[in-house]
Design a protein around this motif. Structure first.
Motif, PDB file in Angstrom:
ATOM      1  N   GLY A  71     -34.618  10.467 -41.262  1.00  0.00           N
ATOM      2  CA  GLY A  71     -33.689   9.899 -42.252  1.00  0.00           C
ATOM      3  C   GLY A  71     -32.513   9.209 -41.576  1.00  0.00           C
ATOM      4  O   GLY A  71     -32.536   8.901 -40.387  1.00  0.00           O
ATOM      5  N   TRP A  72     -31.467   8.970 -42.356  1.00  0.00           N
ATOM      6  CA  TRP A  72     -30.297   8.264 -41.850  1.00  0.00           C
ATOM      7  C   TRP A  72     -29.072   8.684 -42.636  1.00  0.00           C
ATOM      8  O   TRP A  72     -29.173   9.283 -43.716  1.00  0.00           O
ATOM      9  N   THR A  73     -27.912   8.362 -42.097  1.00  0.00           N
ATOM     10  CA  THR A  73     -26.658   8.541 -42.826  1.00  0.00           C
ATOM     11  C   THR A  73     -25.726   7.394 -42.473  1.00  0.00           C
ATOM     12  O   THR A  73     -25.840   6.789 -41.399  1.00  0.00           O
ATOM     13  N   TYR A  74     -24.822   7.096 -43.400  1.00  0.00           N
ATOM     14  CA  TYR A  74     -23.930   5.941 -43.256  1.00  0.00           C
ATOM     15  C   TYR A  74     -22.500   6.421 -43.446  1.00  0.00           C
ATOM     16  O   TYR A  74     -22.187   7.051 -44.466  1.00  0.00           O
ATOM     17  N   LEU A  75     -21.654   6.155 -42.467  1.00  0.00           N
ATOM     18  CA  LEU A  75     -20.273   6.623 -42.484  1.00  0.00           C
ATOM     19  C   LEU A  75     -19.312   5.456 -42.359  1.00  0.00           C
ATOM     20  O   LEU A  75     -19.651   4.408 -41.808  1.00  0.00           O
ATOM     21  N   ARG A  76     -18.089   5.665 -42.833  1.00  0.00           N
ATOM     22  CA  ARG A  76     -17.012   4.700 -42.619  1.00  0.00           C
ATOM     23  C   ARG A  76     -15.764   5.466 -42.213  1.00  0.00           C
ATOM     24  O   ARG A  76     -15.421   6.488 -42.822  1.00  0.00           O
ATOM     25  N   GLN A 102     -16.280  -3.772 -38.464  1.00  0.00           N
ATOM     26  CA  GLN A 102     -17.319  -3.646 -37.445  1.00  0.00           C
ATOM     27  C   GLN A 102     -18.403  -2.692 -37.914  1.00  0.00           C
ATOM     28  O   GLN A 102     -18.136  -1.724 -38.621  1.00  0.00           O
ATOM     29  N   LEU A 103     -19.638  -2.949 -37.524  1.00  0.00           N
ATOM     30  CA  LEU A 103     -20.767  -2.068 -37.788  1.00  0.00           C
ATOM     31  C   LEU A 103     -21.324  -1.586 -36.458  1.00  0.00           C
ATOM     32  O   LEU A 103     -21.648  -2.395 -35.580  1.00  0.00           O
ATOM     33  N   GLN A 120      -8.978  -0.281 -37.047  1.00  0.00           N
ATOM     34  CA  GLN A 120      -9.818  -1.036 -37.967  1.00  0.00           C
ATOM     35  C   GLN A 120     -10.792  -0.081 -38.650  1.00  0.00           C
ATOM     36  O   GLN A 120     -11.023   1.034 -38.190  1.00  0.00           O
ATOM     37  N   TRP A 121     -11.341  -0.528 -39.765  1.00  0.00           N
ATOM     38  CA  TRP A 121     -12.373   0.240 -40.451  1.00  0.00           C
ATOM     39  C   TRP A 121     -13.727  -0.081 -39.825  1.00  0.00           C
ATOM     40  O   TRP A 121     -14.081  -1.244 -39.650  1.00  0.00           O
ATOM     41  N   VAL A 122     -14.457   0.976 -39.491  1.00  0.00           N
ATOM     42  CA  VAL A 122     -15.743   0.825 -38.808  1.00  0.00           C
ATOM     43  C   VAL A 122     -16.827   1.524 -39.620  1.00  0.00           C
ATOM     44  O   VAL A 122     -16.647   2.659 -40.082  1.00  0.00           O
ATOM     45  N   ASP A 123     -17.942   0.848 -39.813  1.00  0.00           N
ATOM     46  CA  ASP A 123     -19.124   1.466 -40.399  1.00  0.00           C
ATOM     47  C   ASP A 123     -20.035   1.972 -39.292  1.00  0.00           C
ATOM     48  O   ASP A 123     -20.183   1.320 -38.248  1.00  0.00           O
ATOM     49  N   LEU A 124     -20.641   3.127 -39.533  1.00  0.00           N
ATOM     50  CA  LEU A 124     -21.520   3.738 -38.542  1.00  0.00           C
ATOM     51  C   LEU A 124     -22.829   4.120 -39.218  1.00  0.00           C
ATOM     52  O   LEU A 124     -22.835   4.909 -40.165  1.00  0.00           O
TER      53      LEU A 124
END
Length: 499
Positions: free
Chosen positions: A434-439, A335-336, A393-397
């Motif tokens: 800016g932004w950041t991406y996490l899992r 999921q994103l 579950q693995w989730v991207d944020l």
């Protein structure tokens, strides 16, 4: 509510064979003088600021009884007590405990939480001794008044500017700063002092407990070797200075290999990140402490500040902070979740609030989300901004910052993964625009706050609740002491049938 950052997530992981480490905290109000100014309305724990250190080994069960001597409201009622118990199984590193009720930690309810893992620590980089170093901004006005002003038209949405900066709760120059009318100030405060033995290596556990300030930390004439970030062991990386934002922690190893004399330890507020305050940049932006070599000369001549360049309002590059113990995330998440945040004026009040996906968070102390879900209540408040994720579950944020200021976002979940390396940490600075991406893996049923740790901005609504596995939450054995903590409506909650 006094809340250990790892406490809630570890409550259900206790094991029968683990050692139990017990602490008793008594919270009270006092006038303290960390920087010359006699500051009324400070909140202290066991008579001290910063509060007591919790120090345990991985796998231990921590039991903390909190006695509330404040005249405040729930969760822990005035004159009441509550015992937190949690396991540290599978966790080690540098953390901190702090109140997460309103703005109480800004006034002093906080302290370090150190979880040792002797086997893992000895592999990264050996050292002889360790010291805990807390860095903090400091306000001469009690936090409730600051928050009231911030959430008013007159502030125009600008955060209160710190009056000073502290290292381990000490600094001077307070009398040269803003002193509220009718209060006292005596210029006799001392600085924190540390003694180095020539040839020894020291692990410094750095913790930024500020409400607002991002620091650049250094020790004159010495290098810092980074070995930990937010509880994750790091392959040794040597730097001259290190940026550390609100709620972040680093461990650095310093070798006492310089000429035996005195040197200044410095925590410099990152001015470009703080210049948006309501009265401009802080009057004092540098906290100092003294590092004296045992048997050395009583002089600080030749103590030279580092001049390397750090990028303002950003963390150390995550591509060079490589975990010592690798963990590879799966290549395809289930999921994103995309979150965009910024600030807007409320059209009805003309007060500036924070919004995530056009929703602003408002704390609801009478109907906590966790107990609402557990008891199958159907009326979940619309101003709580809740994201439900079913099953493990693995989730991207993806977090996108539409604001012109940086924001240190905290998410108290283990094994958050940043891509490119991947670096695992729980507090990440999102640069201006800016932004950041996490899992992360949603394998721990509960309600988890993802929020900016700049205290005023959290009060303005910069928070979202991520609910992991609501069905499993309904099966949790929530202790009766928790349900009876206050006299709010959920004390008499009747658990509804859920198919």
């Amino acid at each position: 509510m006094v809340w250990a950052r790892v406490g809630v997530l570890a409550t259900l992981l206790a094991t029968a064979c683990a050692a139990i480490q017990e602490y008793t905290f008594t919270v009270s109000e006092a006038t303290i003088t960390p920087d010359d100014y006699a500051r009324p309305g400070a909140l202290i724990v066991n008579g001290q600021y910063p509060g007591p250190k919790i120090e345990v080994n991985t796998g231990d069960i921590v039991r903390v009884t909190v006695n509330n001597n404040l005249t405040t409201q729930c969760p822990i009622p005035a004159g009441g007590s509550y015992t937190y118990e949690f396991s540290t199984e599978g966790q080690s590193g540098t953390y901190w405990w702090h109140s997460h009720y309103m703005s109480q930690y800004v006034d002093g309810i906080l302290g370090p939480l150190i979880i040792h893992n002797a086997t893992a620590e000895s592999q990264v980089l050996p050292y002889d001794e360790e010291l805990v170093i807390s860095l903090s901004d400091w306000y001469h006005t009690p936090a409730p008044s600051l928050v009231t002003h911030y959430l008013s038209r007159s502030s125009k949405g600008e955060e209160p500017t710190p009056d000073n900066a502290l290292i381990n709760g000490k600094m001077n120059n307070g009398c040269k700063l803003y002193v509220p009318p009718g209060t006292s100030c005596n210029p006799n405060a001392t600085l924190s002092e540390f003694t180095f033995v020539p040839g020894k290596k020291y692990r410094l556990r750095l913790i930024n407990t500020s409400a607002f300030a991002n620091f650049h930390f250094s020790i004159d004439n010495h290098t810092l070797t980074v070995i930990e970030a937010d509880g994750t062991d790091i392959k040794p990386l040597t730097v001259d200075r290190i940026p550390i934002n609100v709620a972040q922690r680093y461990s650095v190893v310093v070798k006492a290999n310089q000429k035996p004399q005195g040197y200044y330890m410095r925590a410099q507020i990152d001015i470009p990140c703080a210049a948006g305050g309501d009265v401009g940049k802080p009057a004092v932006s540098l906290a100092t402490a003294l590092v004296n070599y045992q048997g050395g000369a009583n002089t600080f001549n030749g103590s030279v500040n580092k001049k390397d360049h750090l990028i303002d309002c950003q963390d150390l590059d995550y591509k060079v902070l490589r975990p010592y113990y690798a963990q590879n995330p799966p290549s395809h998440p289930s999921q994103l979740v995309t979150l965009n945040f910024g600030f807007q004026l409320d059209p009805n009040t003309a007060i500036k609030y924070a919004y995530i996906n056009n929703q602003t968070y408002m704390a609801n102390f009478t109907n906590p989300t966790l107990l609402n879900i557990w008891s199958n209540q159907l009326q979940l408040s619309g101003d709580q901004y809740i994201i439900n994720i079913n099953n493990a579950q693995w989730v991207d944020l993806l977090l996108t910052n539409n604001d012109a200021s940086e924001h240190p976002f905290s998410f108290p979940r283990p094994h958050i993964l940043r891509f490119g390396n991947p670096l695992r940490r729980d507090t990440s600075t999102i640069p201006p625009t800016g932004w950041t991406y996490l899992r992360f893996l949603t394998d721990n049923p509960g309600v988890w706050a993802l929020h900016c740790h700049i205290q005023g901005q959290m009060e303005a609504g910069l928070s979202v609740q991520i609910v992991e596995n609501p069905a499993a939450i309904r099966r949790l054995p929530i202790p009766a002491d928790n349900l009876a903590l206050c006299s709010y409506p959920y004390k008499q909650v009747t658990k509804r049938h859920h198919p």
